[in-house]
Design a protein around this motif. Structure first.
Motif: not given
Ligand code: AMP
Ligand code: GLY
Length: 435
Positions: A134-135, A142-143, A156-157, A162-164
Motif C-alpha cells: 500500500y505504501i 505520508m503519515v 510518524l511523518i 524509505q522513511e515510511a
C-alpha cells in the motif's frame, strides 16, 4: 463543593487555579499534583491510573466532583468506574474516550459521519506485506500512526518511501509503541496551519471555549524534535469567525450527534485538533481532554464559575449560555529543562517565582516541579508555563509581557522558545492590511 482533580502537569495547575476561584468550591484535592498546585489544593499520593484507590479516596472524603486531566485514566474507564459507584465526575466514558484512545476508531468514526479528515486506510499489524504494498501506491509524504495511546509519539511523518518503510518496521517489527501499534493508520499528509478547538459537552448540548495554537517543536521556527508543547496562545487568529462556523457545522455537531447515535454520548472536554488547509478544515485528531499547554491559555479566558459548569456536565444539564469568555488574549511560554525532549537533569532550584503576580496579568503554572524542603526544584522536562493574560492589551503586548515574566525566573539549564505567538502576529498583520 469538595473537588478532586486528577493529574500533575501545567494543565492540572491551570484547572486547579481556576476551580479555586469558584465561589462554589470549598476544598480541592489533587492526585498527585505538583509544587504549584499545592498552593491551592491538598496533594494526594495516588496515581491517575489507580482507579480503585481514587474511588476509595473520593468516597471517604465526600468528593462532590472529580475532574480528570489526562487521557490514560479516561481511556482505561475511570469515569465509568466512578459513575457505577454514584460518584460525580467530569470526563468522557471509556467508550467516548475511544475518540482519542484509538486512531483507527476515530478515523472510521469520521468516515461514518462525513467529518472532514485526511484520506486514510486502517490496517492490522499482521498485514505487514499488505501495508508495504500500500505504501508503494502512495505519493509521499505520508503519515503512519500507531492506533493506541503513545504519549504523543505514535505519529510518524514520512517524507519518502524509505522513511515510511522504516516507520512501519518501528511500529510493527520493533513494537516501539507496544500494543498501541497492533493496528495502524496510514494517511495522507496535510499541509496548512494547525489550531485547536475546545468543546464542553454534556452529551446533548455544547459550548465552545476559545481556540488555541500549540508550538510542538523544541526549536524556534517550528524546527527540531516534537515535544509535549513549548507554548501556546489563545485565541488563534487563524480561526476566523467563518472558520469557527465551519468547525461547528462540519465537525462539532456531527461528532457529538454521531457519538450519541452510536450509544457513547460525549461528556467532558473534546479537543479537536485541526489542520486548516487550502481545501478547507480537516480534523487531524481528537483528544478526550484538555490540551497541555493549551489549557494554560484557554482556562484563564473563561469568565464564569468553572466548577459549576463541570458539575452541570457531570449531571447532564449544561446550560451553554452560562459558559462565558473574557474578550482577552493569553500567551504561555513553557520553560523546560536543558536537553528536553531527550535526557535532562532534575532537582535544579527555581528562583524568582515570587517576582510575577496576577495583578500584573501573569500566572506561572507549574508542570515538572517539586517542593524539596521548602525549595521549589525542577522535576520534569517541561517545568513551568509562564502565562500572560492581556485583559486590555493586544496580543503583541501580551507576548512581550509573557517574555518579560520569563526573564524574572531562572534555574540552571532553563530553556524556552523565543518565538511563541509569532504565527498569530502574522495573521493579525495580514488581517489589518486587508481591512
Ligand atoms: P495527532 O496525534 O494525530 O494529532 O498527530 C500529532 C501531530 O502530527 C499533529 O499535531 C500534526 O502536527 C502531525 N500530523 C498528524 N497527522 C498529520 C497529517 N495527516 N498531515 C500532516 N501532519 C500531521
Ligand atoms: N498540546 C497537545 C496535547 O495536549 O495533546
Amino acid at each position: 463543593m469538595n473537588i478532586l482533580v486528577i493529574g500533575s502537569g501545567g494543565r492540572e495547575h491551570a484547572l486547579v487555579w481556576k476551580l479555586h476561584q469558584s465561589p462554589s468550591v470549598k476544598k480541592i484535592f489533587c492526585a498527585p499534583g505538583n509544587a504549584g498546585i499545592e498552593q491551592y489544593a491538598e496533594l494526594v499520593q495516588l496515581k491517575p491510573t489507580d482507579i480503585k484507590g481514587l474511588i476509595k479516596f473520593a468516597s471517604e472524603k465526600n468528593i462532590d466532583l472529580t475532574v480528570v486531566g489526562s487521557e490514560q485514566p479516561l481511556v482505561e474507564g475511570l469515569v465509568d468506574a466512578f459513575e457505577e459507584k454514584g460518584l460525580k465526575i467530569f470526563g468522557p466514558s471509556k467508550a467516548a474516550a475511544q475518540l482519542e484512545g484509538s486512531k483507527v476508531f476515530s478515523k472510521d468514526f469520521m468516515a461514518r459521519h462525513n467529518i472532514p479528515t485526511a484520506k486514510y486506510r486502517n490496517f492490522s499489524a499482521d498485514e505487514y506485506d499488505i501495508i508495504k504494498k500500500y505504501i508503494d501506491t502512495i505519493n509521499p509524504p505520508m503519515v503512519l500512526k500507531a492506533d493506541g495511546l503513545a504519549a504523543g509519539k505514535g505519529v510518524l511523518i514520512c517524507n519518502d518511501r524509505q522513511e515510511a518503510l522504516a516507520a512501519l518496521d518501528e511500529i510493527v517489527l520493533q513494537k516501539a509503541f507496544g500494543t498501541a501499534g497492533q493496528k495502524i493508520v496510514v494517511e495522507e499528509f496535510l499541509t496548512g496551519e494547525e489550531a485547536s478547538i475546545f468543546v464542553l459537552s454534556d452529551g446533548e448540548r455544547f459550548a465552545l471555549l476559545s481556540s488555541a495554537q500549540d508550538h510542538k517543536r523544541i526549536l524556534d521556527g517550528d524546527m527540531g524534535k516534537n515535544t509535549g508543547g513549548m507554548g501556546a496562545y489563545s485565541p488563534a487568529p487563524v480561526v476566523t469567525e467563518k472558520i469557527l462556523q465551519q468547525v461547528v457545522q462540519q465537525v462539532v455537531i456531527p461528532t457529538l450527534n454521531g457519538m450519541k447515535q452510536e450509544g457513547a454520548p460525549y461528556r467532558g472536554c473534546l479537543y479537536v485538533g485541526l489542520m486548516i488547509t487550502a481545501g478547507g478544515i480537516k480534523v487531524l485528531e481528537y483528544n478526550c481532554r484538555f490540551g497541555d499547554p493549551e489549557t494554560q491559555v484557554v482556562v484563564p479566558l473563561i469568565d464564569c464559575d468553572l466548577a459549576e459548569i463541570f458539575l452541570s456536565i457531570a449531571e447532564r444539564r449544561l446550560d451553554p449560555v452560562k459558559v462565558k469568555l473574557h474578550k482577552a488574549a493569553a500567551v504561555c511560554v513553557v520553560m523546560a529543562s536543558q536537553g528536553y525532549p531527550d535526557k535532562y537533569q532534575t532537582g535544579k532550584q527555581i528562583f524568582g517565582l515570587e517576582n510575577n503576580k496576577m495583578e500584573d496579568g501573569i500566572v506561572v503554572f507549574h508542570a515538572g516541579t517539586r517542593n524539596d524542603a521548602g525549595k521549589i526544584v525542577t522535576s520534569g522536562g517541561r517545568v513551568l508555563g509562564v502565562t500572560a493574560i492581556g485583559f486590555n492589551d493586544e496580543l503583541e503586548q501580551t507576548i512581550r509581557n509573557a517574555y518579560s515574566a520569563v526573564g524574572k525566573i531562572s534555574f540552571d539549564g532553563a530553556y524556552y522558545r523565543s518565538d511563541i505567538g509569532k504565527k498569530a502576529l502574522k495573521h493579525l498583520c495580514a488581517g489589518r492590511e486587508n481591512k
